[in-house]
Design a protein around this motif. Structure first.
Motif, PDB file in Angstrom:
ATOM      1  N   GLU A 179    -101.775 -35.517   8.259  1.00  0.00           N
ATOM      2  CA  GLU A 179    -102.724 -35.874   9.314  1.00  0.00           C
ATOM      3  C   GLU A 179    -102.595 -37.334   9.732  1.00  0.00           C
ATOM      4  O   GLU A 179    -102.786 -37.678  10.904  1.00  0.00           O
ATOM      5  N   ALA A 180    -102.274 -38.202   8.784  1.00  0.00           N
ATOM      6  CA  ALA A 180    -102.105 -39.613   9.128  1.00  0.00           C
ATOM      7  C   ALA A 180    -100.924 -39.790  10.079  1.00  0.00           C
ATOM      8  O   ALA A 180    -100.983 -40.569  11.036  1.00  0.00           O
ATOM      9  N   ARG A 181     -99.850 -39.057   9.823  1.00  0.00           N
ATOM     10  CA  ARG A 181     -98.680 -39.144  10.699  1.00  0.00           C
ATOM     11  C   ARG A 181     -98.981 -38.528  12.063  1.00  0.00           C
ATOM     12  O   ARG A 181     -98.556 -39.039  13.101  1.00  0.00           O
ATOM     13  N   ARG A 182     -99.725 -37.417  12.074  1.00  0.00           N
ATOM     14  CA  ARG A 182    -100.105 -36.817  13.370  1.00  0.00           C
ATOM     15  C   ARG A 182    -100.920 -37.794  14.190  1.00  0.00           C
ATOM     16  O   ARG A 182    -100.721 -37.933  15.402  1.00  0.00           O
ATOM     17  N   SER A 183    -101.851 -38.469  13.533  1.00  0.00           N
ATOM     18  CA  SER A 183    -102.675 -39.452  14.236  1.00  0.00           C
ATOM     19  C   SER A 183    -101.826 -40.610  14.748  1.00  0.00           C
ATOM     20  O   SER A 183    -102.015 -41.098  15.863  1.00  0.00           O
ATOM     21  N   MET A 184    -100.847 -41.036  13.928  1.00  0.00           N
ATOM     22  CA  MET A 184     -99.974 -42.133  14.299  1.00  0.00           C
ATOM     23  C   MET A 184     -99.175 -41.813  15.554  1.00  0.00           C
ATOM     24  O   MET A 184     -98.919 -42.682  16.399  1.00  0.00           O
ATOM     25  N   LEU A 185     -98.787 -40.526  15.703  1.00  0.00           N
ATOM     26  CA  LEU A 185     -97.905 -40.136  16.800  1.00  0.00           C
ATOM     27  C   LEU A 185     -98.648 -39.541  17.991  1.00  0.00           C
ATOM     28  O   LEU A 185     -98.021 -39.101  18.953  1.00  0.00           O
ATOM     29  N   ALA A 186     -99.968 -39.531  17.956  1.00  0.00           N
ATOM     30  CA  ALA A 186    -100.732 -38.902  19.038  1.00  0.00           C
ATOM     31  C   ALA A 186    -100.456 -39.563  20.384  1.00  0.00           C
ATOM     32  O   ALA A 186    -100.254 -38.890  21.405  1.00  0.00           O
ATOM     33  N   GLU A 187    -100.451 -40.882  20.427  1.00  0.00           N
ATOM     34  CA  GLU A 187    -100.197 -41.572  21.695  1.00  0.00           C
ATOM     35  C   GLU A 187     -98.749 -41.403  22.137  1.00  0.00           C
ATOM     36  O   GLU A 187     -98.451 -41.318  23.331  1.00  0.00           O
ATOM     37  N   VAL A 188     -97.834 -41.336  21.181  1.00  0.00           N
ATOM     38  CA  VAL A 188     -96.438 -41.071  21.505  1.00  0.00           C
ATOM     39  C   VAL A 188     -96.320 -39.736  22.226  1.00  0.00           C
ATOM     40  O   VAL A 188     -95.659 -39.617  23.269  1.00  0.00           O
ATOM     41  N   MET A 189     -96.960 -38.711  21.690  1.00  0.00           N
ATOM     42  CA  MET A 189     -96.932 -37.394  22.314  1.00  0.00           C
ATOM     43  C   MET A 189     -97.599 -37.419  23.691  1.00  0.00           C
ATOM     44  O   MET A 189     -97.137 -36.752  24.619  1.00  0.00           O
ATOM     45  N   ARG A 190     -98.644 -38.195  23.824  1.00  0.00           N
ATOM     46  CA  ARG A 190     -99.368 -38.258  25.095  1.00  0.00           C
ATOM     47  C   ARG A 190     -98.447 -38.668  26.235  1.00  0.00           C
ATOM     48  O   ARG A 190     -98.541 -38.113  27.349  1.00  0.00           O
ATOM     49  N   TYR A 191     -97.556 -39.619  25.977  1.00  0.00           N
ATOM     50  CA  TYR A 191     -96.727 -40.156  27.049  1.00  0.00           C
ATOM     51  C   TYR A 191     -95.303 -39.606  27.058  1.00  0.00           C
ATOM     52  O   TYR A 191     -94.745 -39.342  28.122  1.00  0.00           O
ATOM     53  N   LEU A 192     -94.702 -39.407  25.887  1.00  0.00           N
ATOM     54  CA  LEU A 192     -93.317 -38.936  25.891  1.00  0.00           C
ATOM     55  C   LEU A 192     -93.227 -37.449  26.208  1.00  0.00           C
ATOM     56  O   LEU A 192     -92.214 -36.996  26.754  1.00  0.00           O
ATOM     57  N   SER A 193     -94.269 -36.686  25.895  1.00  0.00           N
ATOM     58  CA  SER A 193     -94.203 -35.241  26.144  1.00  0.00           C
ATOM     59  C   SER A 193     -94.246 -34.910  27.627  1.00  0.00           C
ATOM     60  O   SER A 193     -93.927 -33.774  28.017  1.00  0.00           O
ATOM     61  N   VAL A 194     -94.632 -35.864  28.487  1.00  0.00           N
ATOM     62  CA  VAL A 194     -94.619 -35.616  29.930  1.00  0.00           C
ATOM     63  C   VAL A 194     -93.291 -36.043  30.564  1.00  0.00           C
ATOM     64  O   VAL A 194     -93.119 -35.906  31.771  1.00  0.00           O
ATOM     65  N   TRP A 195     -92.353 -36.548  29.760  1.00  0.00           N
ATOM     66  CA  TRP A 195     -91.049 -36.908  30.309  1.00  0.00           C
ATOM     67  C   TRP A 195     -90.396 -35.682  30.937  1.00  0.00           C
ATOM     68  O   TRP A 195     -90.424 -34.578  30.376  1.00  0.00           O
ATOM     69  N   LEU A 196     -89.780 -35.887  32.065  1.00  0.00           N
ATOM     70  CA  LEU A 196     -89.085 -34.814  32.762  1.00  0.00           C
ATOM     71  C   LEU A 196     -88.082 -34.104  31.863  1.00  0.00           C
ATOM     72  O   LEU A 196     -87.937 -32.880  31.912  1.00  0.00           O
ATOM     73  N   VAL A 197     -87.385 -34.857  31.021  1.00  0.00           N
ATOM     74  CA  VAL A 197     -86.320 -34.286  30.188  1.00  0.00           C
ATOM     75  C   VAL A 197     -86.861 -33.372  29.095  1.00  0.00           C
ATOM     76  O   VAL A 197     -86.090 -32.626  28.475  1.00  0.00           O
ATOM     77  N   PHE A 198     -88.172 -33.403  28.819  1.00  0.00           N
ATOM     78  CA  PHE A 198     -88.761 -32.561  27.784  1.00  0.00           C
ATOM     79  C   PHE A 198     -89.605 -31.422  28.360  1.00  0.00           C
ATOM     80  O   PHE A 198     -90.295 -30.737  27.606  1.00  0.00           O
ATOM     81  N   ARG A 199     -89.564 -31.210  29.672  1.00  0.00           N
ATOM     82  CA  ARG A 199     -90.462 -30.233  30.281  1.00  0.00           C
ATOM     83  C   ARG A 199     -89.722 -28.994  30.771  1.00  0.00           C
ATOM     84  O   ARG A 199     -88.614 -29.072  31.296  1.00  0.00           O
ATOM     85  N   ASP A 238    -101.331 -40.252  33.150  1.00  0.00           N
ATOM     86  CA  ASP A 238    -100.399 -40.134  32.024  1.00  0.00           C
ATOM     87  C   ASP A 238     -98.986 -39.833  32.510  1.00  0.00           C
ATOM     88  O   ASP A 238     -98.006 -40.334  31.940  1.00  0.00           O
ATOM     89  N   GLU A 239     -98.849 -39.020  33.556  1.00  0.00           N
ATOM     90  CA  GLU A 239     -97.524 -38.744  34.102  1.00  0.00           C
ATOM     91  C   GLU A 239     -96.914 -39.999  34.712  1.00  0.00           C
ATOM     92  O   GLU A 239     -95.705 -40.236  34.581  1.00  0.00           O
ATOM     93  N   LEU A 240     -97.723 -40.800  35.375  1.00  0.00           N
ATOM     94  CA  LEU A 240     -97.220 -42.056  35.930  1.00  0.00           C
ATOM     95  C   LEU A 240     -96.738 -42.982  34.827  1.00  0.00           C
ATOM     96  O   LEU A 240     -95.626 -43.531  34.901  1.00  0.00           O
ATOM     97  N   VAL A 241     -97.555 -43.157  33.805  1.00  0.00           N
ATOM     98  CA  VAL A 241     -97.177 -44.050  32.699  1.00  0.00           C
ATOM     99  C   VAL A 241     -95.939 -43.511  31.999  1.00  0.00           C
ATOM    100  O   VAL A 241     -94.973 -44.253  31.750  1.00  0.00           O
ATOM    101  N   GLY A 242     -95.938 -42.214  31.668  1.00  0.00           N
ATOM    102  CA  GLY A 242     -94.805 -41.634  30.966  1.00  0.00           C
ATOM    103  C   GLY A 242     -93.520 -41.720  31.772  1.00  0.00           C
ATOM    104  O   GLY A 242     -92.448 -42.001  31.218  1.00  0.00           O
TER     105      GLY A 242
END
Length: 406
Positions: free
Chosen positions: A73-93, A234-238
Motif C-alpha cells: 500500500e505504501a508503494r501504491r500511494s507513492m505511485l498514485a500521482e505517477v499513474m494520474r499523469y503517465l496513464s493518460v499518455w497517448l502511448v499507453f492508451r 490531467d490530460e493537458l499536464v500528462g
C-alpha cells in the motif's frame, strides 16, 4: 558440442552495446522468445514485431496492470500521482480513449506545423554548434544531441531554455521507471519526485496560458476541442510531460546513434558530405540501422498465438524494433549502412494507430543537425574515452559519445 540456446538479457553490458548478433540468432532460432531474465516474451522478426505493434489482442497500457498488481500500500500511494499523469499518455492508451486524444493532438502537432519550423530548427542547431565552436573534442551526447531537441521542444511549448537542466533531471527520473532494464533501488521514489515536480511546473504554465494565451503549443492544446470537448486538466499536464519526455529523449538517441554509425563507417560519412542531398534517405537509414527505438512494450489482452507460441492474457511482450529493422527477410544486406537505401520501411516510429506523433519533428531535427555538423566539421572522428549506452529496454541510445571536431 551444441551451442547454448540464445537468451536475451539486456542487463548484460555487451548486449546493451551491440545486441545485433544476439538478435540475429533469436530471429533464426527462437523468434518468439521467452526471456527468463525479464519474465516476458521477446519478439524479433519484422512481421511479428509489426503484428505486435498493431494487434488489438495486445494493449499498450502496461501501467494500469502493473499498478493493480502492487500489494504494498505504501508503494501504491507513492505511485498514485505517477499513474494520474503517465496513464493518460497517448502511448499507453487503447481506443476509444486513444482515438479521441490522438484526434485532438493531430490538430495541434502535425506535419504542416513541423514543415513551417525548418528555419527555427536550423537556427537552434546553429546556436548549439556555436557553443562548441573552436573546441577540439566534445561529448556529442551531452553538448549537442541533448540540447538540440530539448531547445526545440522548449521553444514550441513556450518554456524558457534556462529550465532545461531541471527538466532534464525530472525526465531522467521518469525514464528510470518506464524504460530501464533493471530495477534501481530508488526508482519508485525517483519517478514520484520527478512526476510531481514536472506536473506542478506544467500546472503553473497551463494556468498562465489560460489567463494569457500565447502562440505556443501549450496554448493551442488548451484551445483544442473535438465533438467530445477539450482535454481535461490531467490530460493537458500528462501530454505536456510526454511531449517534453518523448520530444527530446528519442531525438537525442537518434542523433547519437547516427553520428556513431558515421564514425563506424567513414566511407558513408564521406558520401554524405559529397552528396548532401542524401540527408533525407540517410536519416531513414540511421533510423533503421541503429535507431532510437529498441522495442515497443505490450500486455497480452486476450489469449492468442504469435509465431506458433501461445501468449496468455496478462503476459508482457517486448517487440524488438531494433531486431526487426535488421531482419534479412525484409531488408537486403541488413547489417550494412546504406545511406541511399530504398525502399526502407523500418518500424522505428511504430505502426498503425500508435505511429509516433513526433516522427516528422524528429526527422527534421536529425536532418538539420547531421547536415550542419558535417558541413561545419567535415573531419569528425572519435574522441578520447569510451561511449556509454543507456540502460534501457524501450529506448536505445548513448549517454556519452566523445567526438573530435578538428
Amino acid at each position: 558440442m551444441t551451442a547454448a540456446a540464445p537468451v536475451y538479457d539486456p542487463t548484460d553490458e555487451a548486449i546493451r552495446r551491440d545486441p545485433y548478433p544476439l538478435f540475429a540468432r533469436l530471429r533464426d532460432e527462437d523468434p518468439v522468445h521467452w526471456s527468463p531474465a525479464l519474465r516476458t516474451w521477446v519478439v524479433t522478426r519484422y512481421d511479428d514485431v509489426r503484428e505486435v505493434a498493431m494487434a488489438d489482442a495486445l494493449s499498450p497500457n502496461r501501467l494500469t496492470p502493473f499498478y493493480a498488481s502492487l500489494k504494498d500500500e505504501a508503494r501504491r500511494s507513492m505511485l498514485a500521482e505517477v499513474m494520474r499523469y503517465l496513464s493518460v499518455w497517448l502511448v499507453f492508451r487503447d481506443p476509444p480513449e486513444h482515438t479521441r486524444l490522438r484526434r485532438i493532438l493531430n490538430g495541434v502537432v502535425n506535419p504542416r506545423l513541423v514543415a513551417g519550423m525548418k528555419p527555427q530548427v536550423r537556427r537552434v542547431v546553429d546556436q548549439v554548434l556555436d557553443r562548441v565552436h573552436g573546441r577540439d573534442e566534445i561529448d556529442f551526447a551531452a553538448e549537442v544531441a541533448a540540447l538540440v531537441p530539448a531547445w526545440v521542444i522548449l521553444d514550441m511549448l513556450g518554456i524558457p531554455r534556462e529550465h532545461f537542466e531541471e527538466i532534464k533531471g525530472w525526465s531522467d527520473d521518469i525514464r528510470a521507471f518506464i524504460g530501464t532494464s533493471r530495477a534501481e533501488p530508488r526508482r519508485y521514489e525517483r519517478v514520484r519526485d520527478g512526476t510531481h515536480a514536472m506536473a506542478a511546473f506544467f500546472r503553473g504554465l497551463i494556468a498562465e496560458r489560460r489567463a494569457e494565451p500565447r502562440e505556443d503549443v501549450i496554448s493551442r492544446m488548451i484551445a483544442a476541442t473535438d465533438d467530445e470537448g477539450a482535454l481535461s486538466e490531467d490530460e493537458l499536464v500528462g501530454t505536456c510531460i510526454l511531449m517534453l519526455f518523448g520530444g527530446h529523449e528519442t531525438t537525442t538517441s537518434l542523433l547519437t546513434n547516427a553520428v556513431n554509425a558515421l564514425l563506424d563507417h567513414p566511407e558513408q560519412a564521406a558520401r554524405l558530405r559529397a552528396e548532401p542531398d542524401l540527408i533525407d534517405p540517410a536519416v531513414e537509414e540511421f533510423l533503421r540501422y541503429d535507431g532510437p527505438s529498441n522495442s515497443v512494450a505490450r500486455v497480452v489482452a486476450r489469449d492468442h498465438e504469435i509465431g506458433g507460441r501461445a501468449l496468455r492474457a496478462g503476459e508482457r511482450v517486448y517487440a524488438m524494433v531494433a531486431a526487426a529493422n535488421r531482419d534479412p527477410r525484409r531488408f537486403e544486406r541488413p547489417d550494412e549502412l546504406d545511406l541511399a537505401r530504398s525502399p526502407n520501411r523500418h518500424l522505428t516510429f511504430g505502426s498503425g494507430i500508435h505511429f509516433c506523433l513526433g516522427a516528422p519533428l524528429a526527422r527534421l531535427e536529425a536532418q538539420a543537425c547531421i547536415a550542419a555538423l558535417l558541413e561545419r566539421h567535415p573531419r569528425i572522428a572519435r574522441g578520447a574515452g569510451d561511449t556509454e549506452w543507456l540502460d534501457a529496454m524501450v529506448m536505445r541510445g548513448m549517454t556519452r559519445l566523445p567526438l573530435r571536431l578538428a
